[in-house]
Design a protein around this motif. Structure first.
Motif, short mmCIF file in Angstrom:
data_model
loop_
_atom_site.label_atom_id
_atom_site.label_comp_id
_atom_site.label_asym_id
_atom_site.label_seq_id
_atom_site.Cartn_x
_atom_site.Cartn_y
_atom_site.Cartn_z
N ALA A 1 7.41 8.74 5.36
CA ALA A 1 8.85 8.67 5.08
C ALA A 1 9.62 7.89 6.14
O ALA A 1 10.68 7.33 5.84
CB ALA A 1 9.44 10.08 4.97
N GLY A 2 9.07 7.82 7.36
CA GLY A 2 9.82 7.21 8.46
C GLY A 2 9.20 5.96 9.04
O GLY A 2 9.64 4.84 8.78
N SER B 1 0.80 -1.22 0.00
CA SER B 1 0.00 0.00 0.00
C SER B 1 0.83 1.27 0.00
O SER B 1 0.32 2.33 -0.38
CB SER B 1 -0.92 0.01 1.23
OG SER B 1 -1.74 -1.13 1.25
N LEU B 2 2.07 1.19 0.43
CA LEU B 2 2.86 2.41 0.61
C LEU B 2 2.99 3.26 -0.65
O LEU B 2 2.83 4.48 -0.58
CB LEU B 2 4.25 2.06 1.16
CG LEU B 2 4.34 1.93 2.68
CD1 LEU B 2 5.76 1.57 3.09
CD2 LEU B 2 3.90 3.22 3.35
N PRO B 3 3.30 2.69 -1.82
CA PRO B 3 3.41 3.55 -3.00
C PRO B 3 2.13 4.33 -3.29
O PRO B 3 2.18 5.53 -3.59
CB PRO B 3 3.73 2.56 -4.13
CG PRO B 3 4.40 1.41 -3.44
CD PRO B 3 3.69 1.30 -2.12
N GLY B 4 0.99 3.68 -3.17
CA GLY B 4 -0.27 4.36 -3.40
C GLY B 4 -0.56 5.43 -2.37
O GLY B 4 -1.08 6.51 -2.70
N ALA C 1 -0.82 11.24 -1.00
CA ALA C 1 -0.33 12.37 -0.21
C ALA C 1 0.20 13.48 -1.11
O ALA C 1 -0.04 14.67 -0.89
CB ALA C 1 0.75 11.90 0.76
N ALA C 2 0.93 13.08 -2.16
CA ALA C 2 1.49 14.07 -3.08
C ALA C 2 0.39 14.78 -3.87
O ALA C 2 0.52 15.95 -4.24
CB ALA C 2 2.47 13.40 -4.03
N ALA D 1 6.55 -1.55 7.66
CA ALA D 1 6.27 -2.52 6.59
C ALA D 1 7.36 -3.58 6.51
O ALA D 1 7.08 -4.77 6.38
CB ALA D 1 6.14 -1.79 5.26
N GLU D 2 8.61 -3.14 6.62
CA GLU D 2 9.74 -4.08 6.55
C GLU D 2 9.77 -5.00 7.77
O GLU D 2 9.99 -6.22 7.64
CB GLU D 2 11.04 -3.30 6.44
CG GLU D 2 12.28 -4.18 6.29
CD GLU D 2 13.55 -3.37 6.12
OE1 GLU D 2 14.65 -3.96 6.26
OE2 GLU D 2 13.46 -2.16 5.85
N GLU D 3 9.53 -4.45 8.94
CA GLU D 3 9.55 -5.26 10.16
C GLU D 3 8.41 -6.26 10.16
O GLU D 3 8.57 -7.40 10.60
CB GLU D 3 9.47 -4.35 11.38
CG GLU D 3 9.53 -5.06 12.73
CD GLU D 3 10.89 -5.67 13.03
OE1 GLU D 3 11.01 -6.38 14.05
OE2 GLU D 3 11.84 -5.44 12.25
#
Length: 273
Positions: free
Chosen positions: A252-253, A165-168, A173-174, A259-261
């Motif tokens: 960004a943080g 979901s992060l890219p979307g 946000a942009a 997501a990685e964890e």
């Protein structure tokens, strides 16, 4: 730091989820809204389309704040939702939001019964209905579902897709052009990150809570380096307008780290059609 167990763990003596909420917990202030929801669902859908309906969130938990909380409902349709069903749901949402000052928006989720009871959704949507939804009208699907424990499988299948979901979310946000758009997105992203952070540690904690502040504290017990970020997300989930710059900071943080964890601890949620 405590482990956040101050208000219970949401499980019975055998370690199974206790179903959240009940119609008896709906306060007098929100009772007219719930009654009107039922009436409008009957008007817009009817028994040929609607199998059953459910409340979830703060209103059936009895923790809703008038003028701040939203109205959340899930509709189990007899087959997959159509464009007409979605249009009817949007009309109900807009009408309730306009007619009742007590709520700050309404959201109706639409799913077909077959999907809710399907094997791929057994530890996601089915768990949500069985454990976090309060029956409003119609046959309760929970009677056809198993009991649930706070397992790694449940964690994976409910929130193990943040990385997808992060890219979307960054694109949204942009593209947000107004303060109102960013406020809504901040609230949604903050809620999702707190829920994801909590379910990351849920099997270790061995319990359940829907309280966002407690969720952040439970998370912080296991990940103290990220505790303050999660507390900020929990605060923004309640009053996003007070944190105008937090959305970009979270995306960004905290979000990419989380997501990685999550992937490292529980793995990726199985893709859905």
């Amino acid at each position: 730091m405590t482990d956040g167990r101050g208000i219970g763990t949401g499980l019975d003596d055998e370690g199974y989820f206790i179903r959240e909420g009940s119609l008896e917990r709906v306060s007098a202030r929100f009772a007219p809204v719930v009654a009107e929801l039922g009436a409008r669902l009957a008007q817009h859908f009817g028994p040929d389309r609607l199998h059953s309906s459910y409340l979830y969130g703060s209103i059936p938990r009895g923790t809703a704040v008038a003028g701040v909380s939203d109205l959340d409902a899930l509709l189990a349709l007899r087959d997959e939702p159509t464009d007409d069903d979605r249009a009817a749901a949007r009309a109900v949402e807009a009408g309730l939001d306009a007619d009742f000052w007590q709520i700050n928006g309404a959201e109706l989720l639409l799913f077909g019964v077959d999907r809710l009871l399907s094997e791929p959704e057994r530890h996601d949507l089915a768990w949500f209905v069985a454990c976090l939804c309060t029956p409003l009208d119609g046959p309760d699907l929970a009677a056809r579902l198993p009991r649930y424990r706070p397992t790694s499988l449940l964690a994976r299948e409910t929130n193990g897709d943040l990385f997808r979901s992060l890219p979307g979310l960054r694109e949204r946000a942009a593209a947000a052009a107004t303060e109102a758009e960013r406020t809504r997105l901040t609230r949604g992203v903050a809620r999702r990150l707190v829920r994801t952070g909590f379910t990351l540690v849920m099997p270790r904690w061995g319990g359940w809570t829907s309280d966002l502040a407690q969720s952040a504290e439970v998370f912080g017990h296991y990940y103290p380096a990220h505790a303050e970020q999660m507390r900020s997300a929990a605060r923004a989930a309640r009053t996003p307008e007070a944190y105008p710059g937090l959305l970009d900071e979270l995306l960004a943080g905290l979000a990419p780290w989380l997501a990685e964890e999550y992937l490292a601890v529980h793995g990726a949620k199985a893709p859905r059609p």
